[in-house]
Design a protein around this motif. Structure first.
Motif, PDB file in Angstrom:
ATOM      1  N   ARG A 178       0.842  -1.203   0.000  1.00 32.87           N
ATOM      2  CA  ARG A 178       0.000   0.000   0.000  1.00 32.87           C
ATOM      3  C   ARG A 178       0.879   1.255   0.000  1.00 32.87           C
ATOM      4  N   ASP A 179       1.886   1.218   0.845  1.00 33.66           N
ATOM      5  CA  ASP A 179       2.770   2.383   0.906  1.00 33.66           C
ATOM      6  C   ASP A 179       3.427   2.650  -0.440  1.00 33.66           C
ATOM      7  N   ALA A 180       3.769   1.593  -1.130  1.00 34.05           N
ATOM      8  CA  ALA A 180       4.467   1.757  -2.414  1.00 34.05           C
ATOM      9  C   ALA A 180       3.531   2.188  -3.534  1.00 34.05           C
ATOM     10  N   ASN A 181       2.291   1.796  -3.473  1.00 39.04           N
ATOM     11  CA  ASN A 181       1.430   1.963  -4.644  1.00 39.04           C
ATOM     12  C   ASN A 181       0.156   2.762  -4.406  1.00 39.04           C
ATOM     13  N   PHE A 182      -0.028   3.263  -3.199  1.00 39.17           N
ATOM     14  CA  PHE A 182      -1.251   4.005  -2.901  1.00 39.17           C
ATOM     15  C   PHE A 182      -1.289   5.297  -3.715  1.00 39.17           C
ATOM     16  N   ILE A 183      -2.484   5.591  -4.259  1.00 39.93           N
ATOM     17  CA  ILE A 183      -2.632   6.818  -5.038  1.00 39.93           C
ATOM     18  C   ILE A 183      -3.504   7.764  -4.228  1.00 39.93           C
ATOM     19  N   GLU A 184      -2.888   8.782  -3.687  1.00 41.66           N
ATOM     20  CA  GLU A 184      -3.663   9.707  -2.871  1.00 41.66           C
ATOM     21  C   GLU A 184      -4.359  10.744  -3.750  1.00 41.66           C
TER      22      GLU A 184
END
Lengths: 215, 1016, 298
Positions: free
Chosen positions: B142-148
């Motif tokens: 999640r940290d690597a690929n989360f799109i905020e």
């Protein structure tokens, strides 16, 4: 027992076969009766439990058949029908009355015994064949239900007939004194032989005097 | 010697004596006390539950060892039907009757297991280890690929590289936690079996009637005069529900009609069976519409008053040569703006009650269906013309106000590229016949899994939220925009238009999701919801996986390698995952997708670098909770035993995992932790939320004292809501699923009610609880004419008593809206009318149109050769390459379920394996003769995508059909066996099916594709 | 709670002079009514039967038909038989019959069984095998006109449907009846079931099944499992259901006339020997003769 005074009527192997067969037959017949007559169901205790009786009955039956087959080989030659048998039939009333006269030219077995012989051999064969047809769990599944039904009926009829024959056989052996001893020890007295199987007695006597050998 | 003689004599005497005694009747009575087998349930503990398999939701009684004493460890040893249950009345189908062998399946998972990358074996691990490792993997991904934020700078808060499949066989309480869990993390790639099952039902029935659910209920089928079974096979898939078809037949004299590619078990007891080519149903249904119109078998008063027949459509709407107006071939989609009503100055739709306006829906419909002549039906469907006409005639008889037909369908309609339009077609017929809202009428979607209705209600689909609300898209950048776009305004005056309350539903949901963190100032936490840019349905998501864009996947009670179409592609997709988490009671094919199982599943284990976790979960019999049956009944069930071994309840697994991830974010920070930290997870034991807590949360409660318009106190702060009319959009109410409001009130758990008294026409309002508002027959206002008089006095569901509507069922209407006013019966639609013309609600047209299946035996669509296939069905390039041609694969195949087995599930239950032990396919006698195949032969069925081998059942029940001048043979492929289970090892049938879906919902086209067959 | 032995009215291998206790027979005969016309062949009855009776047959093979397992067995007491039948006009019917014990009023199995109490008939008509007493002879198989009983390979005992006598004896319906989804299997007093059956026949005739009728074969005294058939005039269509089942004449002969005949023969033989012995006396060779013989050869 002085064997010199006696005649060897039945050899050991034959006597042994006979008596083993008797024991087996008794068990098979009693267990068979236990299933035929509901009220005699307790008779299957001869094999311990009803279930065991059901399992062992056919195996013992096969033993009976095999022993009879052996005896058949040993005895068949004495049980072939002969012209002299007619005399026995003509005088059957005197025979049954226990009269020993006249002499009927009887060989090793009389005509009645021959009938018994062939009856037993025939019925045991029928019992074997019909028994195989109804034998679970090994053979019955190979036969159609209608043939099993016929097998059951035939097996019962043949069984009844055989038991009746054997009762007759046993009674006659019991009635004719000396017979059982003959089958137990193998030997009969000369007078017994002469009385009941005169022709056989003569043959034996001739042979003995000729070769000094028994039989 | 003498002794011997005496003994022998004795023996004879004894023998004779015995025989004599016996014959005289003196034989000792040797009867031992004979006893039958002891009754085995005498004091066993009895627990009420519901069957976990299908959506009939039969009641079951579970008997467990011990009488409930603390020192006795309960073990369920017998299950039978609950005779009190109004639907099942004690019955269970073969699957339900074998439930005990599912509970004790040899394949039940007993402890957590781990498979290392490349490894060929499982290793047992502890729960702690499993939870820690999974949480770590998820957080890192999640940290690597989360799109905020997206490219446009809009807050989207989505996480696309990990997805989750949820199980519609789990309870609604588990489903609620699934929804919280996935949305808190920002997961969009979430779906449940509803996607591969009945998604088109929602997208067809909601635009037609207002709600996307079975209109009536199981018991009500008994009131029908005609039962049309098409696109379904309830005798096999819903045997206990089928009880009520038989009831209609033998008690109500109903005619039962089956139209199906295969003479199936439903057909075995039908009055009329007629064959149809798989995938041609729209033609048949539009043919029926054409017949009804041309033969004037229409319930005119109903159509005029209760349908949109009289509404006038915009001038720029058109249909020409297979395409509706607004088509964009580049996007393969329509601009739907012309498919709507012409509005008057007040913004209301124009209407011509005389039905003479050329652009009123009635006349457009007439024109649209005029091409579907009986000859065209025969030509496309292969249905004999005489059969077709006879069926039309029988259906036509129910246009009389006192006659009804019920339509029963299931996956035979949903599993097509134009599946939603097939369902639409049936809805239109029922509107024309005046059969909606009527007892014994309706379009009855026979749902699949026991709680697939519940999972649909809970919105466990990629783009949904609970209560049929949509997840905001990234174009809906704030709450106001979202609410504006999703809240409809009335199309005609004086309508209920109940969805006008959407803001109340949505804000109450947000208050439930985020608790005190949701405030008016932060748009009730609107930003924390993930916003979508694309549909992340299973076809989309597995394609993303196939393309290497997905790293993690959680499969909870879902078996994707077996259930997804094109198994070899699904397998290749799974192989690209970094980690896969299985939460399941059973050892599924998916959990062992990395194992080589020989020809049935020939994979290179060492090359598969996916880390796999297998977490054992409880099954229905070991949990409390509710499931929603096809008739929308929320039924509460109770655990009869504890989960086996180290298995955990789903809620406990989710609780531990969620709290572990939250803990990591609290400690370490990371990609936008706000949604995770703010998600309400307020349970007495947050690690193990109790179903009761979650169920109450679903119902919702007052967050402040609530007063009505007159100022009277209606609820105190903290009290449970009575129903959804109490919802507020000011943050003073919280309700996780507004349609469930009323299911657990201050009066207690309404789902657990067991009063089976029949209030009339088979309605049992005291049994369990049905959404919405405990209504048992939807749209029941339409059972009476506009003046309030029932169309059929014998079918009076509700009546007006001068002040209110009331009756045997809860009125599906504004209870105080008097008859004779303009308020129309379909209260969820902005016009209040059943829609013959679905306006812009569907992607592929306002009227159904026949398109060939993506793999079709025909070169061209006989209706319009230029537009042969659905112009809007989404086909990925990777899937297009895997399609076969009619030359190579000349036979039509269709997959289905058979009675004895439930999907890929009951093959794990020995009792079911016994009655259907080995994989087979069905083939007609003519094709079998041509191919030299005889009964029991092993055959190989192949498509461009792969092959299966199975035993051949050669049957008269599948006919060769003459279609558009050519012979078409059909091969039936039951879809139940696999490389795991108690049945004999088999191939996954979905090896054959194509990866293309319905235009509206992307539900895969499992029901019509091309194959070849040869002797193996 | 169990069925008391006094409720048994027939008991295998029991002398007619000493019958089973049968005073308490004032109870309704029960019957299972199987309406083939509304049977969907779902096999729920099969599964419920196995479940209730704790039976688990082998996971077998598909042999190209829906019938699974392929045949009745000691662990499959009921089985759906599927037949695809086309009439003269080409109309296809899928006839599905639930096969299993018919619970005959005059049970061939009980007649044939040689072991006392291994097969019993209760006053309510249920015919039950008492496995504990069974000796595995398989005569019941030969006795049955419907080819129902099967011998277990595990314990060499015969098994068949008990009509869930353990459930019926506590007032419940059999497991198959309860579970039947469509109501094709019903249970009640035989009188009620026949009444219901006749109503079903009327309904079927109204739907054009001119040959519809009740299958309650009188050749075996009627049965406690009764079928409603669409084509009662052609029962053989339903997986060779016998048209006029009777206990085979071979079984009748064996268990009928042969017994008294054999009994008489035994008595006659034994009596004959007794009277012969008493009348004629032992058949002995006179000692003199023996002595004489000894002398001759001395």
């Amino acid at each position: 027992m002085n064997k010199d005074k006696l005649i060897l009527r039945t050899r050991f192997i034959e006597r042994a076969s006979h008596w083993v067969m008797v024991l087996c037959f008794l068990a098979v017949a009693l267990s068979g009766l236990s299933w035929f007559f509901p009220s005699l169901n307790g008779l299957n205790a001869v094999f311990g439990t009803p279930q065991l009786a059901r399992i062992l009955h056919p195996f013992f039956g096969v033993v009976v058949f095999l022993l009879l087959a052996f005896l058949f080989v040993r005895f068949v030659k004495y049980n072939l029908p002969e012209r002299e048998d007619l005399a026995w039939f003509r005088n059957v009333r005197q025979v049954l009355a226990g009269e020993h006269e006249p002499a009927l030219q009887i060989g090793k077995y009389n005509a009645g015994q021959k009938i018994l012989f062939w009856g037993i051999m025939g019925l045991i064969s029928v019992l074997l064949v019909s028994g195989v047809v109804i034998w679970r769990p090994y053979f019955a599944p190979w036969f159609s239900i209608p043939s099993i039904r016929i097998g059951l009926l035939v097996h019962a009829i043949a069984g009844i007939c055989l038991i009746l024959l054997i009762i007759g056989h046993a009674y006659l052996a019991f009635w004719v004194k000396g017979s059982i001893r003959g089958m137990v020890t193998g030997y009969v007295s000369r007078s017994w032989a002469k009385t009941h199987h005169d022709r056989w007695y003569r043959q034996i006597s001739n042979k003995q005097s000729g070769s000094g050998k028994q039989q | 010697m003498g002794l011997g003689r005496r003994q022998f004599f004795k023996l004879c005497t004894v023998g004779a004596a015995t025989a004599t005694a016996a014959s005289l009747g003196f034989a000792p009575g040797m009867a031992q006390a004979t006893q039958s087998r002891q009754y085995k349930l005498l004091r066993a503990k009895e627990t009420r539950n519901n069957c976990t398999y299908c959506s009939v939701g039969c009641g079951v009684l579970m008997y467990s060892l011990g009488d409930g004493a603390k020192n006795a460890k309960a073990r369920i040893f017998h299950i039978e039907g609950d005779p009190d249950h109004p639907v099942s009345r004690g019955s269970l189908c073969p699957k339900g009757a074998g439930l005990v062998d599912y509970i004790h399946s040899e394949q039940r998972l007993l402890y957590p297991e781990y498979r290392a990358p490349g490894s060929d074996k499982w290793q047992r691990i502890s729960w702690d280890h499993a939870i820690e490792r999974i949480a770590r993997l998820m957080k890192d991904d999640r940290d690597a690929n989360f799109i905020e934020k997206n490219d446009k700078g809009t807050t989207v808060n989505r996480w696309l590289s990990t997805g989750m499949l949820c199980s519609s066989a789990a309870s609604s309480e588990t489903g609620s936690l699934d929804q919280r869990f996935t949305r808190a993390l920002g997961i969009l790639g979430t779906d449940s079996q509803a996607r591969v099952c009945h998604a088109p039902t929602v997208s067809a029935l909601a635009p037609t009637f207002g709600r996307g659910a079975m209109t009536n209920n199981w018991v009500d089928i008994k009131n029908a005069n005609v039962v049309l079974i098409m696109g379904g096979n309830p005798a096999e898939a819903h045997p206990v529900g089928f009880k009520w078809v038989i009831e209609a037949k033998i008690r109500n004299g109903a005619k039962v009609i089956v139209v199906d590619p295969r003479f199936n078990r439903s057909a075995a007891v039908a009055d009329i069976y007629s064959p149809i080519r798989a995938g041609s149903d729209v033609t048949f249904l539009m043919g029926v519409v054409n017949y009804l119109i041309t033969h004037d078998k229409i319930q005119h008063d109903y159509v005029r008053a209760y349908t949109n027949a009289s509404l006038i459509v915009r001038e720029d709407y058109s249909f020409d040569d297979g395409l509706f107006s607004g088509y964009d071939p580049a996007k393969r989609s329509y601009d739907r703006s012309s498919w709507t009503y012409e509005l008057d100055a007040d913004g209301f739709a124009r209407r011509d009650m005389t039905l003479s306006h050329p652009r009123c829906v009635w006349n457009l419909l007439k024109t649209h269906v005029s091409r579907y002549t009986p000859d065209m039906v025969t030509n496309i469907c292969g249905t004999p013309k005489a059969d077709f006409l006879q069926i039309c005639e029988i259906l036509g008889t129910t246009s009389a106000p006192d006659k009804t037909a019920t339509f029963l369908y299931a996956l035979g309609w949903t599993h097509h590229t134009n599946g939603a339009q097939m369902i639409r077609g049936s809805g239109m017929i029922q509107l024309l016949l005046g059969n909606i809202g009527m007892a014994g009428g309706g379009v009855n979607a026979l749902r699949g899994h026991s709680n697939i209705q519940g999972y649909t209600d809970l919105g466990l689909l990629s783009l949904r939220l609970p209560g049929y609300m949509n997840l905001p898209s990234d174009a809906q950048t704030d709450l106001a925009t979202y609410l504006k776009q999703t809240t409809p305004s009335a199309v005609l005056p004086d309508q209920v238009n109940y969805y006008k309350h959407t803001p109340k539903f949505f804000v109450s949901l947000m208050k439930s999701l985020w608790g005190d963190k949701a405030t008016k100032d932060n748009d009730w936490g609107f930003d924390w919801l993930p916003k979508w840019d694309d549909s992340y349905d299973v076809l989309n998501y597995s394609n993303r996986m196939y393309e290497g864009k997905v790293n993690g996947y959680i499969a909870q009670g879902f078996n994707p390698v077996a259930a997804f179409p094109d198994k070899n592609k699904a397998q290749a997709a799974l192989e690209k995952l970094k980690f896969l988490v299985i939460i399941d009671p059973l050892a599924t094919e998916t959990s062992s997708f990395w194992q080589n199982h020989g020809e049935e599943h020939d994979v290179d284990t060492a090359a598969i670098q996916t880390e796999v976790f297998r977490l054992p979960s409880s099954c229905f019999a070991e949990e409390d909770g509710s499931i929603v049956n096809s008739g929308r009944w929320l039924q509460w069930h109770w655990a009869g035993a504890a989960p086996p071994g180290e298995a955990w309840h789903d809620g406990k697994i989710l609780g531990h995992l969620f709290l572990k991830i939250r803990e990591l974010y609290e400690k370490e920070g990371g990609a936008n932790p706000a949604p995770i930290l703010n998600m309400a997870w307020d349970y007495a034991d947050p690690f193990d939320p109790k179903p009761e807590e979650v169920a109450k949360e679903s119902n919702g409660r007052a967050l402040a004292d609530l007063h009505d318009e007159q100022g009277n106190l209606i609820l105190r702060k903290g009290q449970l809501l009575d129903d959804f009319s109490q919802l507020r959009d000011d943050g003073t109410t919280a309700s996780f699923n507004w349609i469930f409001a009323g299911s657990w009130t201050e009066k207690g758990n309404q789902m657990a009610r067991r009063d089976n008294a029949d209030s009339g026409l088979g309605c049992t309002p005291g049994w369990a609880w049905a959404w919405p508002q405990n209504r048992r027959i939807l749209y029941n206002r339409a059972s009476a004419d506009p003046q309030g008089k029932p169309w059929d006095p014998k079918r009076k569901l509700i009546g007006w008593d001068g002040a209110r509507w009331s009756g045997v069922d809860v009125p599906d209407f504004a209870v105080t809206a008097a008859p004779g006013t303009n308020t129309n019966p379909f209260i969820m639609l902005p016009e209040g009318l059943g829609r013959l013309f679905s306006v812009g609600a569907m992607n592929d047209g306002p009227f159904p149109e026949h398109y060939e299946p993506t793999e079709s035996p025909l070169a061209n669509n006989p209706l319009h050769p230029n537009v042969t296939y659905s112009p809007t069905a989404r086909v990925y390039e990777s899937d297009r390459k895997r399609m076969g041609s009619r030359e190579q694969f000349p036979y039509v195949a269709t997959t289905y379920s058979i009675t004895e087995l439930f999907r890929h599930w009951t093959k794990h239950a020995r009792l079911n394996a016994i009655v259907q032990p080995e994989q087979f396919i069905e083939i007609g006698e003519k094709l079998a003769a041509d191919k030299g195949i005889v009964q029991g032969d092993l055959v190989r069925v192949s498509t461009q995508r792969g092959y299966i081998k199975a035993k051949a059942v050669v049957t008269k029940r599948i006919r060769r059909l003459a279609i558009d001048g050519q012979d078409v043979d059909t091969i039936g492929i039951p879809c139940h066996w696999g490389y795991e289970g108690t049945t004999r090892k088999g191939f996954l049938a979905n090896t054959l099916t194509p990866g293309v879906g319905d235009s509206n919902t992307h539900t895969p086209e499992y029901k019509a594709f091309l194959v070849n067959i040869e002797k193996a | 709670m169990s069925m008391q032995s006094q409720d048994i009215i027939k008991r295998s291998a029991t002398n007619v002079l000493t019958p089973a206790p049968r005073a308490r027979d004032h109870q309704a005969e029960v019957a299972k009514l199987i309406d083939v016309s509304i049977c969907i062949g779902c096999k729920a009855c099969q599964v419920a039967c196995n479940e209730w009776n704790d039976l688990r047959d082998e996971v077998g093979h598909n042999v190209g038909v829906y019938d699974n397992p392929a045949d009745l067995s000691a662990e499959t007491w009921t089985l759906m038989r599927f037949d695809e039948v086309e009439d003269e006009s080409g109309k296809l019917e899928w006839l599905i019959r639930k096969d299993g014990c018919m619970h005959c009023a005059d049970p061939g199995c009980l007649k044939a069984c040689p072991q006392p109490g291994a097969i019993i008939q209760y006053a309510n008509g249920i015919v039950d095998f008492q496995s504990d007493h069974c000796i595995g002879c398989g005569y019941c198989i030969a006795g049955c006109p419907f080819d129902v009983p099967r011998i277990s390979k595990k314990d060499n005992k015969a098994y068949k449907c008990t009509l869930c006598v353990d459930r019926v004896s506590v007032g419940q319906e059999p497991a198959c009846v309860k579970t039947c989804p469509t109501g094709a299997i019903n249970f009640g007093s035989k009188q009620d079931m026949l009444h219901q059956a006749s109503e079903r026949v009327t309904e079927l005739q109204g739907r054009g099944f001119a040959g519809a009728g009740i299958y309650d074969p009188q050749g075996v005294g009627g049965t406690h499992v009764v079928y409603v058939l669409q084509h009662a005039d052609k029962p053989h269509l339903y997986h060779k259901l016998p048209t006029d089942p009777r206990i085979s004449s071979a079984i009748h002969g064996w268990k009928g006339w042969l017994k008294p005949v054999a009994a008489v023969a035994f008595f006659a033989t034994l009596a004959g020997t007794l009277f012969h012995y008493v009348g004629v006396g032992p058949n002995e060779v006179e000692e003199a003769d023996e002595k004489h013989e000894e002398d001759t050869h001395a």
